[in-house]
Design an enzyme around this catalytic site. Structure first.
Site, mmCIF file in Angstrom:
data_model
loop_
_atom_site.group_PDB
_atom_site.id
_atom_site.type_symbol
_atom_site.label_atom_id
_atom_site.label_comp_id
_atom_site.label_asym_id
_atom_site.label_seq_id
_atom_site.Cartn_x
_atom_site.Cartn_y
_atom_site.Cartn_z
ATOM 1 N N SER A 79 1.061 -1.148 0.155
ATOM 2 C CA SER A 79 0.096 -0.105 -0.800
ATOM 3 C C SER A 79 1.247 1.030 0.121
ATOM 4 O O SER A 79 1.866 1.545 0.695
ATOM 5 C CB SER A 79 -0.552 0.004 1.357
ATOM 6 O OG SER A 79 -1.053 -1.453 1.154
HETATM 7 N N1 SAH Z 1 -0.457 -5.036 4.123
HETATM 8 C C1 SAH Z 1 0.161 -4.888 2.650
HETATM 9 C C2 SAH Z 1 -0.545 -5.292 1.453
HETATM 10 C C3 SAH Z 1 -1.588 -5.728 1.273
HETATM 11 S S1 SAH Z 1 -2.431 -6.636 0.246
HETATM 12 C C4 SAH Z 1 0.950 -3.629 2.928
HETATM 13 O O1 SAH Z 1 1.542 -3.421 3.711
HETATM 14 O O2 SAH Z 1 1.346 -2.921 2.164
HETATM 15 C C5 SAH Z 1 -3.626 -7.037 0.228
HETATM 16 C C6 SAH Z 1 -4.049 -8.368 0.474
HETATM 17 O O3 SAH Z 1 -4.788 -8.722 0.880
HETATM 18 C C7 SAH Z 1 -2.986 -9.133 -0.513
HETATM 19 O O4 SAH Z 1 -1.408 -9.738 -0.199
HETATM 20 C C8 SAH Z 1 -4.332 -10.272 -0.938
HETATM 21 O O5 SAH Z 1 -3.515 -11.226 -1.184
HETATM 22 C C9 SAH Z 1 -4.341 -10.476 0.510
HETATM 23 N N2 SAH Z 1 -5.540 -10.299 0.934
HETATM 24 C C10 SAH Z 1 -7.222 -10.580 -0.079
HETATM 25 N N3 SAH Z 1 -7.991 -11.335 0.218
HETATM 26 C C11 SAH Z 1 -7.543 -11.742 0.821
HETATM 27 C C12 SAH Z 1 -8.560 -12.700 2.155
HETATM 28 N N4 SAH Z 1 -9.812 -13.068 2.365
HETATM 29 N N5 SAH Z 1 -7.069 -12.896 3.362
HETATM 30 C C13 SAH Z 1 -6.651 -12.719 4.337
HETATM 31 N N6 SAH Z 1 -5.362 -11.732 2.859
HETATM 32 C C14 SAH Z 1 -6.403 -11.303 1.589
#
Ligand code: SAH
Length: 229
Positions: A79
């Protein structure tokens, strides 16, 4: 579990950071976050301490402190710093974080920031190899109050609930009720909601039910059901 004290300086090993990955570069990122209206000192301090360049591919490390989302593999992204700051500021509301749940560990960056400002943090990721990568990224920081889990974060973590805050890092089509049910009364969840157009929503659990407040328009990867090996 014990929270890390608010020591000054970066988390983990002393870095060999120079140039584009140095403390000074991180401080400039924090100054830009202030310029954009972030005022929560606890969040800003945590973001000044977490070395974001350790969470992206080496080829992208020089861009790690730009205010942009970057690819982390598996079609996912880390993000944008402003969005992380905005979400954590809004969900904290100036109240100290106790037990926090993050849905969507990704590369682990936001989990590390949460760990620096909460008592205990649980983070769930559905893509196993991405979770393994997050573990490897986080290992040198030795964050004793952070637990990572492989699973479908839409279901929350019933065995650990209730939470004082929940941060969802992927966009839901609608508010996942099971997650909201794992909030303490008075606690908040922040999540992007929507498909094409997404908006950050803060959901607060009240004695009577749930109250919602809308914030910025955003762009997140979708929240998906189930887990992937
Ligand atoms: N928090 C991260 C951003 C992650 S992007 C950061 O610090 O940059 C969003 C993430 O959510 C992805 O890795 C994706 O695989 C995960 N995701 C999507 N649906 C999900 C679910 N139902 N449970 C857990 N993770 C999920």
């Amino acid at each position: 579990m014990t929270a890390r004290p608010f020591a000054k300086g970066p988390l983990g090993e002393p870095e060999a950071g120079i140039g584009m990955t140095s403390q000074r570069t991180r401080d400039r990122m924090v100054a830009r976050l202030r310029d954009k209206g972030i005022t929560d000192e606890v969040v800003l301090d945590a973001m000044a301490r977490v070395p974001r360049h350790l969470f992206v591919d080496e080829a992208l490390a020089s861009r790690a402190y730009e205010d942009v989302a970057l690819p982390i593999g598996f079609e996912q992204t880390i993000s944008q710093p402003y969005v992380v700051a905005k979400m954590l500021e809004a969900v904290r509301g100036g109240v100290p974080f106790g037990r926090v749940l993050e849905v969507g560990t990704g590369c682990g960056y936001q989990a590390a920031v949460l760990s620096a400002c909460a008592r205990e943090v649980y983070s769930i990721e559905r893509i196993k190899p991405l979770l393994e990568r997050a573990r490897a990224n986080l290992r040198p920081l030795r964050l004793a109050n952070l637990r990572l889990k492989h699973g479908d974060g839409q279901l929350g973590l019933a065995e650990v609930a209730p939470f004082d805050a929940i941060v969802v890092a992927a966009a839901a089509a609608s508010m996942p009720r099971a997650l909201a049910e794992q909030l303490n009364v008075g606690a908040r969840m922040i999540l992007p909601v929507g498909t094409d157009t997404q908006q950050l929503i803060v959901v607060e659990r009240t004695a009577a039910g749930f109250a919602e407040r809308k914030l910025d328009l955003v762009r997140f990867v979708p929240l998906r059901a189930g887990r992937q090996q």
